[in-house]
Design a protein around this motif. Sequence first.
Motif, PDB file in Angstrom:
ATOM      1  N   THR A  91       0.900  -1.105   0.038  1.00 39.80           N
ATOM      2  CA  THR A  91       0.139   0.003  -0.178  1.00 39.80           C
ATOM      3  C   THR A  91       1.018   1.247  -0.038  1.00 39.80           C
ATOM      4  OG1 THR A  91      -1.685  -1.242   1.349  1.00 39.80           O
ATOM      5  CG2 THR A  91      -1.842   1.165   1.132  1.00 39.80           C
ATOM      6  N   PHE A  92       0.799   2.178  -0.859  1.00 39.50           N
ATOM      7  CA  PHE A  92       1.389   3.181  -0.971  1.00 39.50           C
ATOM      8  C   PHE A  92       0.833   4.380  -1.670  1.00 39.50           C
ATOM      9  CE2 PHE A  92       2.801   0.950  -4.888  1.00 39.50           C
ATOM     10  CZ  PHE A  92       2.139   2.037  -5.860  1.00 39.50           C
ATOM     11  N   ARG A  93       1.132   5.766  -1.465  1.00 40.10           N
ATOM     12  CA  ARG A  93       0.510   6.862  -2.082  1.00 40.10           C
ATOM     13  C   ARG A  93       1.495   8.070  -2.273  1.00 40.10           C
ATOM     14  NH1 ARG A  93      -1.368  12.313  -0.665  1.00 40.10           N
ATOM     15  NH2 ARG A  93      -3.056  12.661  -2.052  1.00 40.10           N
ATOM     16  N   ALA A  94       1.953   8.078  -3.411  1.00 40.63           N
ATOM     17  CA  ALA A  94       3.037   8.674  -4.160  1.00 40.63           C
ATOM     18  C   ALA A  94       2.608  10.195  -4.863  1.00 40.63           C
ATOM     19  CB  ALA A  94       4.133   7.908  -5.095  1.00 40.63           C
ATOM     20  N   THR A  95       3.158  11.280  -4.384  1.00 38.46           N
ATOM     21  CA  THR A  95       2.786  12.282  -4.974  1.00 38.46           C
ATOM     22  C   THR A  95       3.969  13.052  -5.758  1.00 38.46           C
ATOM     23  OG1 THR A  95       3.327  13.792  -3.123  1.00 38.46           O
ATOM     24  CG2 THR A  95       1.117  12.894  -3.285  1.00 38.46           C
ATOM     25  N   VAL A  96       3.555  13.884  -6.918  1.00 35.76           N
ATOM     26  CA  VAL A  96       4.913  14.400  -7.758  1.00 35.76           C
ATOM     27  C   VAL A  96       4.523  15.955  -7.551  1.00 35.76           C
ATOM     28  CG1 VAL A  96       5.288  14.783 -10.158  1.00 35.76           C
ATOM     29  CG2 VAL A  96       4.148  12.388  -9.380  1.00 35.76           C
ATOM     30  N   TRP A  97       5.728  16.477  -7.489  1.00 32.06           N
ATOM     31  CA  TRP A  97       6.137  17.683  -7.236  1.00 32.06           C
ATOM     32  C   TRP A  97       7.157  18.207  -8.460  1.00 32.06           C
ATOM     33  CZ3 TRP A  97       4.208  20.011  -2.349  1.00 32.06           C
ATOM     34  CH2 TRP A  97       3.641  19.136  -1.650  1.00 32.06           C
ATOM     35  N   ARG A  98       7.050  19.681  -9.056  1.00 29.45           N
ATOM     36  CA  ARG A  98       7.817  20.171 -10.054  1.00 29.45           C
ATOM     37  C   ARG A  98       8.729  21.389  -9.295  1.00 29.45           C
ATOM     38  NH1 ARG A  98       2.877  21.391 -11.932  1.00 29.45           N
ATOM     39  NH2 ARG A  98       2.600  23.779 -11.741  1.00 29.45           N
ATOM     40  N   SER A  99       9.823  21.704  -9.871  1.00 33.95           N
ATOM     41  CA  SER A  99      10.660  22.689  -9.706  1.00 33.95           C
ATOM     42  C   SER A  99      11.450  23.062 -10.684  1.00 33.95           C
ATOM     43  CB  SER A  99      11.496  22.456  -8.119  1.00 33.95           C
ATOM     44  OG  SER A  99      12.212  23.568  -8.057  1.00 33.95           O
ATOM     45  N   THR A 100      11.684  24.627 -10.695  1.00 36.06           N
ATOM     46  CA  THR A 100      12.625  25.047 -11.913  1.00 36.06           C
ATOM     47  C   THR A 100      13.966  25.385 -11.172  1.00 36.06           C
ATOM     48  OG1 THR A 100      11.929  27.507 -11.302  1.00 36.06           O
ATOM     49  CG2 THR A 100      10.613  26.135 -13.048  1.00 36.06           C
ATOM     50  N   ASP A 101      14.263  25.180  -9.909  1.00 32.74           N
ATOM     51  CA  ASP A 101      15.567  25.437  -9.392  1.00 32.74           C
ATOM     52  C   ASP A 101      15.970  24.510  -8.365  1.00 32.74           C
ATOM     53  OD1 ASP A 101      13.832  25.936  -7.194  1.00 32.74           O
ATOM     54  OD2 ASP A 101      14.257  28.129  -7.159  1.00 32.74           O
ATOM     55  N   GLY A 102      15.092  23.497  -8.073  1.00 34.91           N
ATOM     56  CA  GLY A 102      15.442  22.561  -7.025  1.00 34.91           C
ATOM     57  C   GLY A 102      15.474  22.790  -5.580  1.00 34.91           C
ATOM     58  N   GLU A 103      14.760  24.059  -5.538  1.00 35.62           N
ATOM     59  CA  GLU A 103      14.348  24.301  -4.023  1.00 35.62           C
ATOM     60  C   GLU A 103      13.093  24.930  -3.804  1.00 35.62           C
ATOM     61  OE1 GLU A 103      17.147  27.830  -3.303  1.00 35.62           O
ATOM     62  OE2 GLU A 103      18.887  26.694  -3.617  1.00 35.62           O
ATOM     63  N   ASN A 104      12.332  25.458  -4.734  1.00 35.27           N
ATOM     64  CA  ASN A 104      10.895  25.970  -4.556  1.00 35.27           C
ATOM     65  C   ASN A 104      10.328  24.780  -5.252  1.00 35.27           C
ATOM     66  OD1 ASN A 104      11.415  28.537  -3.187  1.00 35.27           O
ATOM     67  ND2 ASN A 104      12.505  28.905  -5.166  1.00 35.27           N
ATOM     68  N   TRP A 105       9.242  24.251  -4.612  1.00 29.43           N
ATOM     69  CA  TRP A 105       8.363  22.946  -4.934  1.00 29.43           C
ATOM     70  C   TRP A 105       6.993  23.525  -5.064  1.00 29.43           C
ATOM     71  CZ3 TRP A 105      10.984  19.273  -7.401  1.00 29.43           C
ATOM     72  CH2 TRP A 105      12.389  18.741  -6.640  1.00 29.43           C
ATOM     73  N   VAL A 106       6.258  22.791  -6.234  1.00 31.71           N
ATOM     74  CA  VAL A 106       4.969  22.887  -6.574  1.00 31.71           C
ATOM     75  C   VAL A 106       4.569  21.671  -6.862  1.00 31.71           C
ATOM     76  CG1 VAL A 106       3.207  23.981  -8.061  1.00 31.71           C
ATOM     77  CG2 VAL A 106       5.100  25.314  -7.759  1.00 31.71           C
ATOM     78  N   ARG A 107       3.279  21.367  -5.969  1.00 33.07           N
ATOM     79  CA  ARG A 107       2.447  20.034  -6.221  1.00 33.07           C
ATOM     80  C   ARG A 107       1.761  20.006  -7.710  1.00 33.07           C
ATOM     81  NH1 ARG A 107       0.015  15.714  -6.297  1.00 33.07           N
ATOM     82  NH2 ARG A 107      -1.131  14.877  -4.633  1.00 33.07           N
ATOM     83  N   GLY A 108       2.327  18.900  -8.412  1.00 32.95           N
ATOM     84  CA  GLY A 108       1.631  19.155  -9.581  1.00 32.95           C
ATOM     85  C   GLY A 108       2.746  18.336 -10.592  1.00 32.95           C
ATOM     86  N   CYS A 109       2.132  17.754 -11.863  1.00 31.03           N
ATOM     87  CA  CYS A 109       2.875  17.233 -12.820  1.00 31.03           C
ATOM     88  C   CYS A 109       4.013  18.160 -13.428  1.00 31.03           C
ATOM     89  CB  CYS A 109       2.003  16.734 -13.819  1.00 31.03           C
ATOM     90  SG  CYS A 109       0.779  15.342 -13.173  1.00 31.03           S
ATOM     91  N   PRO A 110       5.022  17.567 -13.705  1.00 30.16           N
ATOM     92  CA  PRO A 110       5.897  18.524 -14.749  1.00 30.16           C
ATOM     93  C   PRO A 110       5.662  19.116 -15.892  1.00 30.16           C
ATOM     94  CG  PRO A 110       6.710  16.065 -15.023  1.00 30.16           C
ATOM     95  CD  PRO A 110       5.488  16.195 -13.950  1.00 30.16           C
TER      96      PRO A 110
END
Length: 590
Positions: A92-111
């Motif tokens: 059982t798992f739940r994996a969420t995807v996050w994107r970033s343009t600089d590797g520091e600030n992250w936004v929840r969502g697909c790339p």
Amino acid sequence: MFLNTFKKPKRAPASTGSALLAVVGVMAVGLIVVALIASAITSAFTFSTIARAEIQSQAASEGGVAVAVAGLNRSGSCEAVSGTYEKSGTPTFRATVWRSTDGENWVRGCPQSTTTYVRIISTGWADSKGILGRGSGDSKILEAIFSYGSAGPGPSSAGAAMYLFGGGQLDTYEVLSPGGQGGDIAIRSGDFDCTGPTVIEGTLRVPSGSAMLTNSCWVKGSAIASGSISMTTQSRVDGDVISSGAGVTLSNSTVRVGGSLYANGTATIHGAVIGRIEATGAVTIVQGSSVGSTIAAGSTVSVASTVGGSITTPGNLNFVDTGRVTGNINIGGTLSFGRLRNAAAASELLAQGLVTGTISFESAGIVAPTPKPAPEVPDWIDFEYDFADWQATGFQTELDWPANLGCRLGDSSSTTPSGVLYPFYQQLKNLSAPTVVDARGCATVAGDVELALKTDVAFIGNDFNFDVVNISSADGATHRMWFVIPDAQPTVEGPQCVRRAGDFQVNTPSVIADHVVAMVYASCSIAINNGTQWQGQLYSGDMSGGGGTRVLEYIPIGVPGTNIGGGPIYPATYKLGALVSQRNRSDSGE
């Protein structure tokens, strides 16, 4: 003594209870040992269940990362599950995807196309929990960060830096290849003239016409044509010069070929060829020229300058006293040196040291060189606009240009608050998700386009005539831009111009800045004028324009829904790259 025999025996001393105490002590020690053993067994069993839970939950979280990685490398998978990969049961798992343009600030969502890093946070749960309320191992949260970017097609599938269907002329241009992928120019039909000063950091291919290079035209790759190739006035090719169907002429001592020269016909050399020369016809080496390697000809060879290798031909060889050959001479015809012929000519050439190898004349069985194949350039690719093609590459919005309000940007009608197009222009400036702007309601989109992009933008129109096009990146991330004029008759072979339109034109100095890649697809003509700096690709019926040194820095981009260059660029050109870091964390990031 006798009397003593009848004395009663002495009584033993009364018991003090020490034996009983010893027994009780032994029993107590036994009970303690049993308790300790039971405690140890319980503790070991508890630890074992916790360890088992930790292993299961860690494996489940790793499984979530693996499923998310597989999904992210399939086009449309992440969007289909809204960036969350879940599974119940075992594991059982739940994996969420996050994107970033600089590797520091992250936004929840697909790339998106501007994404440079992707983070997966996966929570995994144990199938068997720890006992006695020891739940520390019942779940584990794993974070994995990957680089993200183009899985980039090579130049062959991405197409040339500049593709022209009907030939044309390039004047005062620099076609550069900052990524080292080759800033090639492909001419599908017709002739091509390169005047200068012009630099082409790639290969020139002209499969159905001739090529002329003059006035400091410098091709850093090879120049290949089916027709004749002529070079004059400080022109230069660093690679090979190949004519598959005609002759080659170098007509100035300042001309230089860095590779070899091949002609399906005659080769006349007044210049320098660093490599070898092959020609199915006659070869003439003019005084003041040089050839760095061998000459193989199908007919008469005339030598009035230095040849750094052997000469072979089934025909004749004419030698003058300014010539020199550092290899062997093997010919099927007559050797001439002034008035001398054959043996007398050979003897004199050797005596004067003009030939340092052996000399054979009237030899049998010498075969002429065979022609090289014509260069390959893909057929014209017709473009029909279909928003679904763009959606497949991540575009989210289709925006109609309000043609009823006007079709000119960058003047009082569009850039001031009182202008009727002002709100729409502001909307263009603030786009934050990949958007196609459908401007086909305008006969011509004109004026100034000055945008700092936050996302990818495509303009589809009938005709573009801009005074200025200045495009930059608002956030330092890489963004893409398209100006596309669909083919007027996509079922008819070759480019078909839109009636009274079909051109893309930039009139004054403009800049496509760093971190922006722009593609122009114009069914008629492209005219980029007056020192404009462009990054991306150009694809059109022909090329015109002038004024100042114009620069095209080749970065392959292509057009969604097409296979420009012979292979598809879209969809799914963006994929996860290398694993940057991986760690367990205490929270899910949400």
